[in-house]
Design an enzyme around this catalytic site. Structure first.
Site: not given
Length: 243
Positions: A22, A35, A39, A68, A133, A209
């Site tokens: 975020d 914006r 990104h 969504s 990973l 957590e």
């Protein structure tokens, strides 16, 4: 002077780290940029974070890339985000593969463009055997919708006689989620100072957590991931039991 801990004495990293990425828009606004610039810088943070997670021994990394609810954003921004996704899938998969990283995408693919779905399928197939990973990208993903889809699958199995109603338990739900076979996240990180889950891994994150960081996602990297993991390692995880 206390002796330094050897690597063998260090606490193990969390097995599964999930991140709500975020702050791209606020990062761009603070710099007077569109914006889309935020990104693009956010995509660079993804690259840094994936590399750091692999080097630090994390086994699973889930990134909340497009929710969504993000479909409700202005059409131009959605188009730009889809363009970045195409670039990532075309340009980064070879690097993921070279570094032994498996890619898995979770979420509602029916809303994605056919070419993006094809790139996802090709990327998943190419990296399927990698073990260093597992990178999960949550695209067009919503936690409530995922649980609804699992409930529908269970209902179909019960109606068809393949499953007894009494056999519907947590394992049965787990098996019908998009993360089936993947351990639940040990830690969920959210950047940018916001302190909410935003419909992310609602079932899987029951005992995760939570770590909230003020850092905006485009500025996130190895130091921030290390700080979050140190925070995690210092916590007493009791999973609802008494001390």
């Amino acid at each position: 002077m206390e002796p330094m801990l050897s690597p063998a004495d260090q606490p193990p990293p969390p097995v599964h780290v999930a991140i709500i990425m975020d702050g791209n828009g606020r990062w761009a606004k603070a710099r007077g940029l569109p914006r889309t610039a935020g990104h693009k810088r956010g995509a660079e943070a993804v690259r840094r974070t994936v590399e750091a997670a692999r080097e630090m021994g994390v086994s699973y990394l889930t990134l909340y890339a497009f929710s969504s609810e993000n479909w409700k954003r202005p059409a131009g921004e959605v188009t730009d985000l889809m363009g970045l996704l195409r670039l990532y899938l075309r340009n980064e998969v070879n690097n993921l593969h070279k570094n032994g990283i498996r890619l898995k995408v979770i979420g509602d693919r029916s809303r994605l463009g056919a070419d993006i779905v094809r790139l996802i399928e090709e990327s998943e197939a190419k990296t399927a055997g990698n073990t260093a990973l597992t990178l999960l990208l949550a695209l067009s993903y919503g936690g409530r919708q995922e649980i609804v889809e699992a409930a529908r699958a269970l209902a179909r199995d019960v109606a068809a006689g393949r499953l007894s109603p009494d056999a519907v338990d947590e394992d049965a739900i787990d098996a019908r989620l998009s993360t089936a076979g993947i351990p639940d996240p040990d830690m969920i990180i959210r950047t940018s100072g916001e302190q909410r889950i935003s419909n992310f891994l609602l079932w899987q994150g029951a005992y995760a957590e939570l770590v909230f960081m003020d850092t905006l996602w485009p500025d996130f990297g190895r130091p921030e991931l290390e700080a979050a993991i140190r925070d995690f390692q210092g916590r007493d995880r009791r999973f609802g039991t008494a001390r």
